[in-house]
Design an enzyme around this catalytic site. Sequence first.
Site, PDB file in Angstrom:
ATOM      1  N   PHE A 112      -6.296  -3.820  -0.082  1.00 18.32           N
ATOM      2  CA  PHE A 112      -4.832  -4.434  -0.784  1.00 18.32           C
ATOM      3  C   PHE A 112      -4.801  -4.266  -2.149  1.00 18.32           C
ATOM      4  CE2 PHE A 112      -5.828  -7.308   3.077  1.00 18.32           C
ATOM      5  CZ  PHE A 112      -5.200  -6.493   4.027  1.00 18.32           C
ATOM      6  N   SER A 119       4.872 -11.911  -0.208  1.00 14.61           N
ATOM      7  CA  SER A 119       3.316 -12.096  -0.241  1.00 14.61           C
ATOM      8  C   SER A 119       3.004 -11.265   1.094  1.00 14.61           C
ATOM      9  CB  SER A 119       3.064 -13.599   0.471  1.00 14.61           C
ATOM     10  OG  SER A 119       1.683 -13.718   0.591  1.00 14.61           O
ATOM     11  N   TRP A 178       2.846  -7.565  -0.047  1.00 16.25           N
ATOM     12  CA  TRP A 178       2.003  -7.450  -1.158  1.00 16.25           C
ATOM     13  C   TRP A 178       0.684  -6.955  -0.570  1.00 16.25           C
ATOM     14  CZ3 TRP A 178      -2.878  -9.567  -1.634  1.00 16.25           C
ATOM     15  CH2 TRP A 178      -3.500  -9.421  -2.950  1.00 16.25           C
ATOM     16  N   HIS A 179       0.315  -7.429   0.636  1.00 16.12           N
ATOM     17  CA  HIS A 179      -1.076  -7.140   1.454  1.00 16.12           C
ATOM     18  C   HIS A 179      -1.105  -5.952   2.121  1.00 16.12           C
ATOM     19  CE1 HIS A 179      -1.543 -11.752   1.375  1.00 16.12           C
ATOM     20  NE2 HIS A 179      -2.685 -11.338   1.416  1.00 16.12           N
ATOM     21  N   GLY A 180       0.013  -5.218   2.268  1.00 11.78           N
ATOM     22  CA  GLY A 180      -0.012  -3.821   2.710  1.00 11.78           C
ATOM     23  C   GLY A 180       1.301  -3.210   3.229  1.00 11.78           C
TER      24      GLY A 180
END
Length: 480
Positions: free
Chosen positions: A480, A322, A325-327
């Site tokens: 993102f 997670s 996934w954000h960056g």
Amino acid sequence: MLFNSLDFAVFLPLVFLIYWFVFPKNIKQQNVMLLISSYVFYGWWDWRFLSLILFSTILDYMLGKRMGNSQNESDRKWLLATSVVVNLGFLGFFKYYNFFADSFVQVFTFMGQPIHPRALSIVLPVGISFYTFQTLSYSIDVYKRKLEPARDFISFATFVSFFPQLVAGPIERATHLLPQFYKKRKFDYALAADGSKQMLWGFFKKVVIADNCAEYVNIIFQNYENYSASTLALGAVLFAFQIYGDFSGYSDIAIGLSRLFGFDLMKNFAFPYFSRDIAEFWRRWHISLSTWFRDYLYIPLGGSKGGLGIKIRNTFIIFLVSGFWHGANWTFVIWGALNALYFLPLLLAGKNRNNLNQIAEGRLLPSFKEAGQLLITFSLTCLAWVFFRAESVTMAFDYISSMFSISILSKPQVFPIEIIALVGLFIMIEWLGRESDFAIQSLGIKWRRPFRYGVYYGVFMLIYFAGNFSDEIEFIYFQF
């Protein structure tokens, strides 16, 4: 195209009028209209990336049909693998190529073997993380035979590119949204009115709360070495409200906007800062992403049904993925790991599902215990947000270490009283409306119409007079 732009202020009424007054009874024509509008909306940013979303749409549409028609399990697995590899391949290239290249350079340099990989100037397509996960869920659900493959390309293409939620969610499941493109839609005044209220509240969150907080957050984080601990603590708190107002504001606008066109999107935020523990926070924050990881990663890995080692492994996998996934930055990975550490004790003690109801349900005020739990959870969340906001891991650790000093007792050097007052008003309204889908959904619903509409007019006037319109500020999650 930004929701908070003049371009969108012209775009939306035009699309709305054509959709309902030119094509009021023809589903196919309405879907074509939405598809064209979605491509215009997305292409307004950079038309070149329309080819990317179109390729992904065609690929998953064709693979889905073949999976649905095939009875050979081996062939179906290869078709699913093709969808997963191609979609994640595009996402990985555009989002993570330079991250991995830089990480390899640092590792080999540390080992005394410097390398010089070719750096690329890669522009990250807006929304690629969102629509990639949306199409992946379609392919996985078709493979699992939870969903019949789409037979109408226009409906499927509109599902993938539906402009209200295209670039920052919610990340819709095909099982929920795709069938809505097959059904006849009639204008529903009550639904449109409810959607308009949610849009109004979303714009308040964005331009009044998030964008005003952003100015002071930027000042504090960019010059954190020069500020007292109390100022840094204030900066962390303001960022918590900035990212919440920005991201949940986008979701509110997207959900409300969809209702104007007769569609229902999933709820993406459920007043997360009124959570009593981290497990509750993650049930209420970015719900569409957290449930996506739960259903397509956590449960297939075994969830929490295995032994102690399996539980710990799966918890860290879900939070690390997670974060990643954000960056493409180690700060996001550490942010995910920190949240895993917060969550793990609750899971191991079997208390991760203790708080399933709304805090102080049916009561005006929380108990002392609930207030303490809320304060502790919010403080831990703000601490983790420092990693999310910091530009580097070093900066995050320096910021946090500076925040824990005796100067925490001093008056903050940056103290925007008007912004703090607006945040206080925002918290109060959110608290009063916490048992609804969004804060002002039922606010004053039993009042006489002049008073009820006075509330909406008051929110509008706050947006007009207190909103930050100095520039069309992009939503945080566009990156993102």
